[in-house]
Design a protein around this motif. Structure first.
Motif: not given
Length: 201
Positions: A131-152
């Motif tokens: 869970a700790a490792r997934i939380r560490e890397w989750a922001p890269c997906v959140e940033q991709a959403v913010a950049r428009g690379e991934l759907p909301e």
């Protein structure tokens, strides 16, 4: 015995050095012999500390393994930021692959995962580690959403799980080569699925 659960206290000085030595010894013993043969007295001997110190601080083998996993989570390399989703997921996959193919770390994870199937406390500690490792890397997906690379609405945790799952399958089940090409394919598959909306909540 302390009322604090193993792994919740972060002492300094000599106590920190003792903890580091004991956890290193416990990891070595796990990698060599597995969970079933992990013995607190043997760990104390390997670490060069008194048995009473180990029994007083950790109490049980699951307590020691829980602290070892907490320490491993703390020591894990931080998230890489490349500026693109595929770059970040590839960095994650390659880090997982390097860890699992490391001669010591790979054996250590196999031993802990095997122990978690029959020991509830070890399983709980393993769940906290991932869970700790997934939380560490989750922001890269959140940033991709913010950049428009991934759907909301894309679930960041599910994307990161999708990256590492095929690598653990190779380690634990299929025995197929766990090389860099496999890591890159896992990252690319997760990125493609995420872009297609598979992980939208």
């Amino acid at each position: 015995m302390s009322s604090e659960a193993p792994g919740t206290v972060r002492p300094g000085g000599r106590t920190a050095r003792v903890r580091e030595a004991v956890l290193r010894a416990a990891g070595d013993a796990l990698a060599e012999h597995g969970f079933d043969r992990l013995d607190l007295a043997d760990v104390a001997r390997r670490a060069g500390v008194g048995k009473t110190t180990v029994y007083r601080r950790w109490g049980t083998v699951p307590g020691l393994v829980a602290d070892l996993l907490a320490d491993m989570a703390e020591q894990s390399l931080p998230r890489t930021e490349t500026g693109t989703l595929i770059g970040d997921l590839r960095a994650n996959a390659r880090l997982v692959r390097r860890t699992l193919t490391d001669p010591r770390q790979g054996r250590l994870f196999k031993a802990i995962i095997a122990a978690a199937t029959c020991d509830a406390r070890t399983a709980e500690a393993l769940h906290r580690f991932y869970a700790a490792r997934i939380r560490e890397w989750a922001p890269c997906v959140e940033q991709a959403v913010a950049r428009g690379e991934l759907p909301e609405g894309t679930d960041p945790h599910e994307v990161i799980r999708a990256v590492s799952a095929p690598l653990y399958y190779r380690l634990l089940a299929s025995g197929d080569p766990l090389d860099e090409a496999a890591a890159d394919r896992a990252a690319e598959a997760a990125a493609t699925a995420a872009k297609a909306g598979v992980f939208v909540r």
